[in-house]
Motif scaffolding. Structure first.
Motif, PDB file in Angstrom:
ATOM      1  N   VAL A   6       0.858  -1.132  -0.107  1.00  0.00           N
ATOM      2  CA  VAL A   6      -0.070  -0.049  -0.118  1.00  0.00           C
ATOM      3  C   VAL A   6       0.901   1.149   0.062  1.00  0.00           C
ATOM      4  CG1 VAL A   6      -1.930   1.323   1.305  1.00  0.00           C
ATOM      5  CG2 VAL A   6      -1.728  -1.103   1.204  1.00  0.00           C
ATOM      6  N   TYR A   7       0.733   1.959  -1.093  1.00  0.00           N
ATOM      7  CA  TYR A   7       1.468   3.370  -1.038  1.00  0.00           C
ATOM      8  C   TYR A   7       0.386   4.225  -0.746  1.00  0.00           C
ATOM      9  CZ  TYR A   7       4.451   0.194  -3.746  1.00  0.00           C
ATOM     10  OH  TYR A   7       5.431  -1.040  -3.920  1.00  0.00           O
ATOM     11  N   LEU A   8       0.610   4.986   0.533  1.00  0.00           N
ATOM     12  CA  LEU A   8      -0.633   5.885   0.826  1.00  0.00           C
ATOM     13  C   LEU A   8      -0.071   7.086   1.157  1.00  0.00           C
ATOM     14  CD1 LEU A   8      -3.552   5.485   2.114  1.00  0.00           C
ATOM     15  CD2 LEU A   8      -2.380   4.945   4.316  1.00  0.00           C
ATOM     16  N   LYS A   9      -0.696   8.263   0.823  1.00  0.00           N
ATOM     17  CA  LYS A   9      -0.719   9.692   1.002  1.00  0.00           C
ATOM     18  C   LYS A   9      -1.741  10.001   1.766  1.00  0.00           C
ATOM     19  CE  LYS A   9       3.620  10.064  -0.106  1.00  0.00           C
ATOM     20  NZ  LYS A   9       4.621  10.155   0.843  1.00  0.00           N
ATOM     21  N   TYR A  12      -4.627  10.107  -1.520  1.00  0.00           N
ATOM     22  CA  TYR A  12      -4.586   9.068  -2.711  1.00  0.00           C
ATOM     23  C   TYR A  12      -3.719   7.987  -2.443  1.00  0.00           C
ATOM     24  CZ  TYR A  12      -3.679   7.722  -7.588  1.00  0.00           C
ATOM     25  OH  TYR A  12      -3.621   7.046  -8.727  1.00  0.00           O
ATOM     26  N   CYS A  13      -4.054   6.813  -2.665  1.00  0.00           N
ATOM     27  CA  CYS A  13      -3.019   5.592  -2.431  1.00  0.00           C
ATOM     28  C   CYS A  13      -3.106   4.548  -3.562  1.00  0.00           C
ATOM     29  CB  CYS A  13      -3.508   4.934  -1.233  1.00  0.00           C
ATOM     30  SG  CYS A  13      -5.046   3.984  -1.193  1.00  0.00           S
ATOM     31  N   TRP A  37     -12.314   5.513   1.978  1.00  0.00           N
ATOM     32  CA  TRP A  37     -11.655   5.524   0.819  1.00  0.00           C
ATOM     33  C   TRP A  37     -12.594   5.036  -0.506  1.00  0.00           C
ATOM     34  CZ3 TRP A  37      -6.604   7.259  -0.056  1.00  0.00           C
ATOM     35  CH2 TRP A  37      -5.936   7.709   0.927  1.00  0.00           C
ATOM     36  N   ARG A  56      -9.302   9.223  -0.952  1.00  0.00           N
ATOM     37  CA  ARG A  56     -10.207   9.570   0.171  1.00  0.00           C
ATOM     38  C   ARG A  56     -11.323  10.456  -0.070  1.00  0.00           C
ATOM     39  NH1 ARG A  56      -9.078   8.746   5.366  1.00  0.00           N
ATOM     40  NH2 ARG A  56      -6.925   8.509   5.095  1.00  0.00           N
TER      41      ARG A  56
END
Length: 59
Positions: A6-9, A12-13, A37, A56
């Motif tokens: 999981v590349y999460l900001k 946005y992911c 999300w 999100r």
């Protein structure tokens, strides 16, 4: 070994897994959906990996 990355900001992911771990990908997408999300577009695939983008939901 199963693996979901999981590349999460903040809003946005991108979630990825190998095709054989698709069930774990679905579980992670469901968890994030329960946290507010929303999926963005459909699933993409490349080199035996699946990718799902999510954003999100605005509160």
């Amino acid at each position: 070994m199963t693996s979901v990355d999981v590349y999460l900001k903040s809003d946005y992911c991108i979630i990825s897994s190998f095709i054989e771990d698709a069930n774990e990908l679905v579980i992670k997408v469901q968890e994030l959906t329960n946290e507010g999300w929303v999926v963005s577009g459909g699933i993409a695939s490349s080199s035996s990996k699946l990718f799902q983008a999510m954003v999100r939901r605005e509160q």
